[in-house]
Design a protein around this motif. Structure first.
Motif, PDB file in Angstrom:
ATOM      1  N   VAL A   4     136.435 162.000 132.268  1.00 29.49           N
ATOM      2  CA  VAL A   4     136.982 162.773 131.148  1.00 29.49           C
ATOM      3  C   VAL A   4     136.234 162.467 129.855  1.00 29.49           C
ATOM      4  O   VAL A   4     135.947 163.370 129.061  1.00 29.49           O
ATOM      5  CB  VAL A   4     138.488 162.500 130.977  1.00 29.49           C
ATOM      6  CG1 VAL A   4     138.990 163.084 129.657  1.00 29.49           C
ATOM      7  CG2 VAL A   4     139.279 163.103 132.130  1.00 29.49           C
ATOM      8  N   ASP A   5     135.915 161.211 129.644  1.00 25.79           N
ATOM      9  CA  ASP A   5     135.171 160.827 128.436  1.00 25.79           C
ATOM     10  C   ASP A   5     133.789 161.477 128.426  1.00 25.79           C
ATOM     11  O   ASP A   5     133.290 161.919 127.380  1.00 25.79           O
ATOM     12  CB  ASP A   5     135.026 159.305 128.368  1.00 25.79           C
ATOM     13  CG  ASP A   5     136.363 158.607 128.145  1.00 25.79           C
ATOM     14  OD1 ASP A   5     137.219 159.220 127.478  1.00 25.79           O
ATOM     15  OD2 ASP A   5     136.539 157.499 128.636  1.00 25.79           O
ATOM     16  N   LEU A 209     154.274 164.656 137.806  1.00 24.08           N
ATOM     17  CA  LEU A 209     154.121 163.204 137.869  1.00 24.08           C
ATOM     18  C   LEU A 209     152.704 162.828 138.298  1.00 24.08           C
ATOM     19  O   LEU A 209     152.107 161.891 137.761  1.00 24.08           O
ATOM     20  CB  LEU A 209     155.157 162.609 138.849  1.00 24.08           C
ATOM     21  CG  LEU A 209     156.620 162.640 138.378  1.00 24.08           C
ATOM     22  CD1 LEU A 209     157.535 162.137 139.482  1.00 24.08           C
ATOM     23  CD2 LEU A 209     156.794 161.783 137.125  1.00 24.08           C
ATOM     24  N   VAL A 210     152.181 163.586 139.267  1.00 23.02           N
ATOM     25  CA  VAL A 210     150.822 163.339 139.744  1.00 23.02           C
ATOM     26  C   VAL A 210     149.827 163.573 138.616  1.00 23.02           C
ATOM     27  O   VAL A 210     148.878 162.785 138.410  1.00 23.02           O
ATOM     28  CB  VAL A 210     150.477 164.252 140.941  1.00 23.02           C
ATOM     29  CG1 VAL A 210     149.002 164.086 141.324  1.00 23.02           C
ATOM     30  CG2 VAL A 210     151.366 163.927 142.127  1.00 23.02           C
ATOM     31  N   GLY A 211     150.075 164.628 137.875  1.00 24.72           N
ATOM     32  CA  GLY A 211     149.190 164.950 136.752  1.00 24.72           C
ATOM     33  C   GLY A 211     149.192 163.867 135.702  1.00 24.72           C
ATOM     34  O   GLY A 211     148.136 163.478 135.183  1.00 24.72           O
ATOM     35  N   LYS A 212     150.379 163.352 135.397  1.00 29.18           N
ATOM     36  CA  LYS A 212     150.497 162.287 134.381  1.00 29.18           C
ATOM     37  C   LYS A 212     149.787 161.014 134.832  1.00 29.18           C
ATOM     38  O   LYS A 212     149.160 160.324 134.027  1.00 29.18           O
ATOM     39  CB  LYS A 212     151.974 162.005 134.106  1.00 29.18           C
ATOM     40  CG  LYS A 212     152.670 163.148 133.356  1.00 29.18           C
ATOM     41  CD  LYS A 212     154.156 162.871 133.169  1.00 29.18           C
ATOM     42  CE  LYS A 212     154.831 164.050 132.445  1.00 29.18           C
ATOM     43  NZ  LYS A 212     156.291 163.826 132.293  1.00 29.18           N
ATOM     44  N   GLU A 213     149.885 160.739 136.140  1.00 29.84           N
ATOM     45  CA  GLU A 213     149.223 159.546 136.675  1.00 29.84           C
ATOM     46  C   GLU A 213     147.701 159.674 136.565  1.00 29.84           C
ATOM     47  O   GLU A 213     147.012 158.721 136.211  1.00 29.84           O
ATOM     48  CB  GLU A 213     149.623 159.340 138.141  1.00 29.84           C
ATOM     49  CG  GLU A 213     151.071 158.883 138.307  1.00 29.84           C
ATOM     50  CD  GLU A 213     151.464 158.771 139.777  1.00 29.84           C
ATOM     51  OE1 GLU A 213     150.599 159.054 140.641  1.00 29.84           O
ATOM     52  OE2 GLU A 213     152.628 158.424 140.054  1.00 29.84           O
ATOM     53  N   GLU A 216     146.577 159.279 132.999  1.00 30.49           N
ATOM     54  CA  GLU A 216     146.602 157.877 132.603  1.00 30.49           C
ATOM     55  C   GLU A 216     145.392 157.122 133.146  1.00 30.49           C
ATOM     56  O   GLU A 216     144.876 156.203 132.502  1.00 30.49           O
ATOM     57  CB  GLU A 216     147.895 157.211 133.107  1.00 30.49           C
ATOM     58  CG  GLU A 216     149.163 157.647 132.382  1.00 30.49           C
ATOM     59  CD  GLU A 216     149.196 157.181 130.937  1.00 30.49           C
ATOM     60  OE1 GLU A 216     148.507 156.190 130.602  1.00 30.49           O
ATOM     61  OE2 GLU A 216     149.904 157.804 130.123  1.00 30.49           O
ATOM     62  N   SER A 217     144.939 157.533 134.330  1.00 35.05           N
ATOM     63  CA  SER A 217     143.810 156.828 134.956  1.00 35.05           C
ATOM     64  C   SER A 217     142.455 157.299 134.416  1.00 35.05           C
ATOM     65  O   SER A 217     141.417 156.733 134.738  1.00 35.05           O
ATOM     66  CB  SER A 217     143.849 157.027 136.472  1.00 35.05           C
ATOM     67  OG  SER A 217     143.562 158.383 136.807  1.00 35.05           O
ATOM     68  N   GLY A 218     142.469 158.350 133.622  1.00 27.47           N
ATOM     69  CA  GLY A 218     141.217 158.868 133.055  1.00 27.47           C
ATOM     70  C   GLY A 218     140.499 159.823 133.985  1.00 27.47           C
ATOM     71  O   GLY A 218     139.341 160.172 133.748  1.00 27.47           O
ATOM     72  N   PHE A 229     140.850 171.450 131.672  1.00 29.53           N
ATOM     73  CA  PHE A 229     140.887 170.022 131.947  1.00 29.53           C
ATOM     74  C   PHE A 229     141.714 169.342 130.853  1.00 29.53           C
ATOM     75  O   PHE A 229     141.596 169.688 129.670  1.00 29.53           O
ATOM     76  CB  PHE A 229     139.484 169.423 131.966  1.00 29.53           C
ATOM     77  CG  PHE A 229     138.687 169.794 133.177  1.00 29.53           C
ATOM     78  CD1 PHE A 229     139.122 169.446 134.452  1.00 29.53           C
ATOM     79  CD2 PHE A 229     137.497 170.491 133.064  1.00 29.53           C
ATOM     80  CE1 PHE A 229     138.378 169.771 135.578  1.00 29.53           C
ATOM     81  CE2 PHE A 229     136.756 170.824 134.185  1.00 29.53           C
ATOM     82  CZ  PHE A 229     137.194 170.470 135.451  1.00 29.53           C
ATOM     83  N   LEU A 230     142.538 168.384 131.257  1.00 34.30           N
ATOM     84  CA  LEU A 230     143.407 167.699 130.310  1.00 34.30           C
ATOM     85  C   LEU A 230     143.012 166.230 130.175  1.00 34.30           C
ATOM     86  O   LEU A 230     142.479 165.637 131.111  1.00 34.30           O
ATOM     87  CB  LEU A 230     144.861 167.799 130.750  1.00 34.30           C
ATOM     88  CG  LEU A 230     145.429 169.223 130.915  1.00 34.30           C
ATOM     89  CD1 LEU A 230     146.834 169.177 131.470  1.00 34.30           C
ATOM     90  CD2 LEU A 230     145.385 169.974 129.590  1.00 34.30           C
TER      91      LEU A 230
END
Length: 234
Positions: A4-5, A209-213, A216-218, A229-230
């Motif tokens: 993502v970065d 929930l899967v999306g949030k995980e 969080e993991s990048g 893309f989020l």
């Protein structure tokens, strides 16, 4: 560096390319060139159409003038009506024919007048358009040269940005890069959007929930609704 970065860095550079593309698309240089070129292409067809129409109208006018002359000559034959009556001819028959021919003559005259006006209007339209075409033909080479130089300048700017994008793209997963480019070709921009309050900041859809995980993991994760893309803002 997380995918993502890397995508964010790529998008930041890509936004420069998009800006150049947008500037080039709405520039006066391009507008003048495209409009003049389009006008000349359409005007050529219009001039041919007007010329063909004028020839057709003139042909019809010639036929009407011929009919008018023929009927006029026929009516001249009835000038000696008294002699025909003295010879025992049926006057009612001749009067009826004279009346019919006279009415037809009036009708043809009206058609001729109307047609003459149409020819005049068509000719005026042709001459006006021809003047505009001559003016545009003089301007076109100048506009073409100005746009050529402007386009070359913009292409040079874009080439520099594209070179940097190519370098950045090599460090991004090929599948993710392909998905990014697909969205870019669909005019979706920005392609990466932040998550705010557990929702896509662009369309407001709540993440699973899967999306949030994944966020969080990048990892690269797409919004279920707008498919951008989020990422989570640091």
């Amino acid at each position: 560096m997380a995918q993502v970065d890397k995508l964010l860095k790529y998008q930041q550079e890509d936004s420069k390319l998009l800006k150049i593309e947008q500037e080039a698309a709405v520039s006066e240089e391009r507008k003048n060139f495209i409009q003049t070129k389009s006008f000349l292409n359409k005007a050529s067809e219009k001039l041919d159409s007007l010329e063909a129409k004028a020839l057709e109208l003139k042909s019809i006018l010639e036929k009407l003038n011929g009919q008018y002359k023929e009927i006029s000559e026929t009516l001249n034959d009835f000038e000696n009506l008294d002699e025909l009556v003295d010879g025992g001819a049926d006057i009612s028959f001749y009067k009826k024919n004279v009346l019919q021919l006279t009415e037809r003559l009036k009708s043809i005259r009206q058609e001729i007048n109307s047609l003459t006006k149409s020819i005049k209007d068509s000719d005026e339209e042709y001459q006006t358009l021809k003047k505009k075409v001559l003016s545009a033909q003089k301007q076109y080479p100048e506009y073409a040269e100005i746009y050529k130089k402007y386009k070359a300048l913009k292409e040079e700017e874009m080439a520099s940005v594209k070179a940097e994008l190519e370098k950045l793209g090599k460090s991004i997963d090929s599948e993710i890069m392909a998905r990014y480019q697909a969205k870019r070709s669909e005019r979706i921009f920005p392609i990466l959007c932040s998550v705010k309050g557990g929702r896509c900041s662009k369309c407001g859809t709540e993440l699973s929930l899967v999306g949030k995980e994944k966020i969080e993991s990048g990892s690269a994760y797409e919004c279920d609704n707008c498919h951008r893309f989020l990422y989570k803002e640091q």
